[in-house]
Design a protein around this motif. Structure first.
Motif, PDB file in Angstrom:
ATOM      1  N   LEU A 108       7.044 -33.147  -9.612  1.00 48.75           N
ATOM      2  CA  LEU A 108       7.073 -31.886 -10.353  1.00 48.75           C
ATOM      3  C   LEU A 108       8.382 -31.839 -11.134  1.00 48.75           C
ATOM      4  N   ASP A 109       8.322 -32.219 -12.403  1.00 51.48           N
ATOM      5  CA  ASP A 109       9.505 -32.264 -13.255  1.00 51.48           C
ATOM      6  C   ASP A 109       9.734 -30.898 -13.899  1.00 51.48           C
ATOM      7  N   GLU A 110      11.010 -30.568 -14.154  1.00 56.30           N
ATOM      8  CA  GLU A 110      11.375 -29.257 -14.712  1.00 56.30           C
ATOM      9  C   GLU A 110      10.795 -28.148 -13.839  1.00 56.30           C
ATOM     10  N   VAL A 111      10.926 -28.320 -12.533  1.00 59.97           N
ATOM     11  CA  VAL A 111      10.257 -27.413 -11.597  1.00 59.97           C
ATOM     12  C   VAL A 111      10.786 -25.983 -11.701  1.00 59.97           C
ATOM     13  N   ASP A 112      12.011 -25.815 -12.192  1.00 57.43           N
ATOM     14  CA  ASP A 112      12.567 -24.471 -12.331  1.00 57.43           C
ATOM     15  C   ASP A 112      11.905 -23.680 -13.456  1.00 57.43           C
ATOM     16  N   GLN A 113      11.005 -24.316 -14.214  1.00 57.09           N
ATOM     17  CA  GLN A 113      10.299 -23.632 -15.292  1.00 57.09           C
ATOM     18  C   GLN A 113       9.008 -22.965 -14.832  1.00 57.09           C
ATOM     19  N   LEU A 114       8.639 -23.128 -13.574  1.00 48.47           N
ATOM     20  CA  LEU A 114       7.424 -22.495 -13.063  1.00 48.47           C
ATOM     21  C   LEU A 114       7.530 -20.979 -13.130  1.00 48.47           C
ATOM     22  N   GLU A 115       6.494 -20.342 -13.642  1.00 51.66           N
ATOM     23  CA  GLU A 115       6.494 -18.878 -13.691  1.00 51.66           C
ATOM     24  C   GLU A 115       6.287 -18.278 -12.303  1.00 51.66           C
ATOM     25  N   ASP A 116       5.540 -18.956 -11.461  1.00 54.90           N
ATOM     26  CA  ASP A 116       5.255 -18.466 -10.108  1.00 54.90           C
ATOM     27  C   ASP A 116       5.716 -19.522  -9.107  1.00 54.90           C
ATOM     28  N   MET A 117       6.870 -19.282  -8.498  1.00 55.82           N
ATOM     29  CA  MET A 117       7.428 -20.249  -7.560  1.00 55.82           C
ATOM     30  C   MET A 117       6.637 -20.322  -6.258  1.00 55.82           C
ATOM     31  N   ASN A 118       5.738 -19.371  -6.043  1.00 56.78           N
ATOM     32  CA  ASN A 118       4.945 -19.404  -4.822  1.00 56.78           C
ATOM     33  C   ASN A 118       4.068 -20.646  -4.738  1.00 56.78           C
ATOM     34  N   VAL A 119       3.790 -21.260  -5.902  1.00 52.41           N
ATOM     35  CA  VAL A 119       2.983 -22.474  -5.886  1.00 52.41           C
ATOM     36  C   VAL A 119       3.702 -23.582  -5.117  1.00 52.41           C
ATOM     37  N   LEU A 120       5.031 -23.575  -5.116  1.00 51.31           N
ATOM     38  CA  LEU A 120       5.774 -24.577  -4.351  1.00 51.31           C
ATOM     39  C   LEU A 120       5.575 -24.370  -2.859  1.00 51.31           C
ATOM     40  N   TYR A 121       5.539 -23.115  -2.444  1.00 54.19           N
ATOM     41  CA  TYR A 121       5.292 -22.821  -1.021  1.00 54.19           C
ATOM     42  C   TYR A 121       3.878 -23.262  -0.646  1.00 54.19           C
TER      43      TYR A 121
ATOM     44  N   LEU B 287       2.122 -25.652  -1.975  1.00 55.29           N
ATOM     45  CA  LEU B 287       2.091 -27.114  -1.912  1.00 55.29           C
ATOM     46  C   LEU B 287       2.856 -27.629  -0.699  1.00 55.29           C
ATOM     47  N   TYR B 288       3.940 -26.948  -0.359  1.00 54.49           N
ATOM     48  CA  TYR B 288       4.753 -27.380   0.777  1.00 54.49           C
ATOM     49  C   TYR B 288       3.955 -27.328   2.080  1.00 54.49           C
ATOM     50  N   THR B 289       3.036 -26.375   2.169  1.00 56.19           N
ATOM     51  CA  THR B 289       2.262 -26.219   3.406  1.00 56.19           C
ATOM     52  C   THR B 289       1.140 -27.239   3.537  1.00 56.19           C
ATOM     53  N   LEU B 290       0.882 -28.016   2.476  1.00 54.84           N
ATOM     54  CA  LEU B 290      -0.198 -29.005   2.511  1.00 54.84           C
ATOM     55  C   LEU B 290       0.340 -30.323   3.045  1.00 54.84           C
ATOM     56  N   SER B 291      -0.101 -30.712   4.212  1.00 56.55           N
ATOM     57  CA  SER B 291       0.417 -31.925   4.847  1.00 56.55           C
ATOM     58  C   SER B 291      -0.043 -33.203   4.165  1.00 56.55           C
ATOM     59  N   ASN B 292      -1.081 -33.101   3.328  1.00 54.66           N
ATOM     60  CA  ASN B 292      -1.617 -34.304   2.679  1.00 54.66           C
ATOM     61  C   ASN B 292      -0.995 -34.567   1.310  1.00 54.66           C
ATOM     62  N   ILE B 293      -0.009 -33.752   0.911  1.00 53.73           N
ATOM     63  CA  ILE B 293       0.653 -33.924  -0.377  1.00 53.73           C
ATOM     64  C   ILE B 293       2.163 -33.984  -0.178  1.00 53.73           C
ATOM     65  N   SER B 294       2.788 -34.975  -0.793  1.00 55.49           N
ATOM     66  CA  SER B 294       4.247 -35.108  -0.753  1.00 55.49           C
ATOM     67  C   SER B 294       4.793 -34.790  -2.139  1.00 55.49           C
ATOM     68  N   MET B 295       5.959 -34.121  -2.180  1.00 52.35           N
ATOM     69  CA  MET B 295       6.498 -33.664  -3.454  1.00 52.35           C
ATOM     70  C   MET B 295       7.864 -34.271  -3.750  1.00 52.35           C
ATOM     71  N   VAL B 296       8.050 -34.623  -5.039  1.00 54.01           N
ATOM     72  CA  VAL B 296       9.362 -34.952  -5.581  1.00 54.01           C
ATOM     73  C   VAL B 296       9.646 -33.906  -6.651  1.00 54.01           C
ATOM     74  N   LEU B 297      10.657 -33.070  -6.430  1.00 53.22           N
ATOM     75  CA  LEU B 297      10.991 -31.984  -7.344  1.00 53.22           C
ATOM     76  C   LEU B 297      12.179 -32.394  -8.207  1.00 53.22           C
ATOM     77  N   ILE B 298      12.144 -32.020  -9.492  1.00 55.32           N
ATOM     78  CA  ILE B 298      13.219 -32.370 -10.415  1.00 55.32           C
ATOM     79  C   ILE B 298      13.630 -31.133 -11.209  1.00 55.32           C
ATOM     80  N   ALA B 299      14.938 -30.882 -11.274  1.00 56.57           N
ATOM     81  CA  ALA B 299      15.461 -29.754 -12.055  1.00 56.57           C
ATOM     82  C   ALA B 299      16.890 -30.078 -12.474  1.00 56.57           C
ATOM     83  N   ASN B 300      17.419 -29.259 -13.381  1.00 61.43           N
ATOM     84  CA  ASN B 300      18.790 -29.472 -13.847  1.00 61.43           C
ATOM     85  C   ASN B 300      19.828 -28.950 -12.855  1.00 61.43           C
ATOM     86  N   ARG B 301      19.628 -27.724 -12.407  1.00 59.77           N
ATOM     87  CA  ARG B 301      20.646 -27.092 -11.560  1.00 59.77           C
ATOM     88  C   ARG B 301      20.032 -26.584 -10.256  1.00 59.77           C
ATOM     89  N   GLU B 302      20.627 -26.983  -9.188  1.00 57.08           N
ATOM     90  CA  GLU B 302      20.140 -26.602  -7.870  1.00 57.08           C
ATOM     91  C   GLU B 302      20.214 -25.098  -7.665  1.00 57.08           C
TER      92      GLU B 302
END
Length: 335
Positions: A127-140, A142-157
């Protein structure tokens, strides 16, 4: 002169990433559980633009595919796919689950349920430019799905964490966080040399010229590669055997303009409107900017969201913020 034009593109992913060994090791360790048929750790790559975050993520995923034959993967640019629907849709595309999805009528929850029911090979999503998501709940979600692994990319933590709820922040704080710093001149020269060796004829350019390109790029590999590409193209048009100093001089502003234009083209409609107002006025205070923005769009975002947008435009060198607090103004970077 140009033997392989592909390697002169900024989005070309080489087999070996130069000067990112520690970061590569961290990401490899996070993804390693997949080789044991276990979920990978969530990885968060952050740092300035042009520091190799996306390139490294794609390269390491390709290496993983060589180790684990049966693996699915998908790259999602969240700047272009910034809504919850678009993000999940792109992820489903990676596993061929969108053929009967109707963008106007299929509920978002149904898309998420399809991901929950996925029982195929390990699935890694960048998920590149992840800080551009309008609804950050989508990350939650995805995080709860054990069958998907995520690599998140953004400019500033800090800016990403400022936008997410505590329940997600606590989880991401424990993920593998990998910081990318700007490249030094010598590091950019090494990156350029690797592209020259593969993409250009022998003796097409000198080491001192690569140093000049790296210095002009100011730590941004995208700009450096763009200067090299434009200089090589100009030399080839002139039927020259080598890249000249004049070609490099001419290529520097062109490469910067290209990077800027590509970034402008990826802006969301609301970001585009803000950028147009700032370029139209030349310099404008935040209050006046927000007032005019609200007049020109039908569904204005909150002031907090607009601050995040403006910060993003600054990070990508499209605008400049002068002053602090009430004395702050925004202007185009070209001014």
């Amino acid at each position: 002169m140009i033997r392989d034009a592909r390697v002169l593109q900024a989005d070309f992913v080489p087999k070996e990433i130069v000067h990112r060994d520690p970061e590569a090791t961290q990401l490899s360790n996070a993804l390693e559980p997949i080789t044991r048929h276990e979920p990978a750790e969530t990885a968060f790559l952050f740092g300035p633009s042009g520091t190799g975050k996306t390139c490294l993520a794609k390269c390491m995923l390709e290496r993983l595919r060589q180790e684990v034959i049966n693996i699915e993967h998908q790259y999602v640019n969240c700047w272009q796919n910034y809504t919850r629907f678009r993000t999940i849709y792109r992820i489903l595309e990676g596993i061929g689950q969108t053929l009967d999805v109707h963008r106007q009528s299929t509920p978002k929850d149904e898309l998420l349920e399809r991901l929950r029911q996925y029982d195929g090979p390990p699935y890694v999503v960048i998920l590149d430019e992840v800080d551009q998501l309008e609804d950050m709940n989508v990350l939650y979600d995805l995080y709860t799905l054990s069958n998907i692994s995520m690599v998140l990319i953004a400019n500033r933590e800090e800016e990403l964490f400022a936008q997410i709820e505590d329940r997600l922040a606590s989880r991401l704080m424990n993920c593998t966080r990998i910081q990318f710093d700007k490249y030094g001149t010598d590091e950019l020269v090494a990156i350029l040399q690797a592209r020259v060796d593969r993409g250009l004829a022998t003796d097409a350019t000198a080491h001192t010229q690569l140093e000049r390109i790296a210095d002009a790029a100011a730590g941004d590999a995208r700009v450096a590669i763009g200067i090299l590409r434009n200089a090589a193209q100009q030399a080839e048009r002139n039927n020259a055997d080598r890249i000249t100093h004049t070609a490099i001089t001419n290529a520097i502003p062109d490469a910067r303009a290209e990077v800027q234009q590509r970034t402008v083209e990826t802006l969301t409609p609301h970001q585009q409107q803000l950028y147009e107002i700032i370029t139209d006025t030349g310099s404008i205070a935040p209050g006046a900017l927000y007032e005019r923005y609200c007049e020109e769009v039908a569904d204005p975002k909150t002031k907090r969201t607009i601050r995040n947008y403006l910060s993003k435009l600054c990070q990508y060198n499209l605008i400049v913020a002068d002053g602090e607090n009430r004395g702050r103004t925004y202007r185009p970077v070209s001014e």
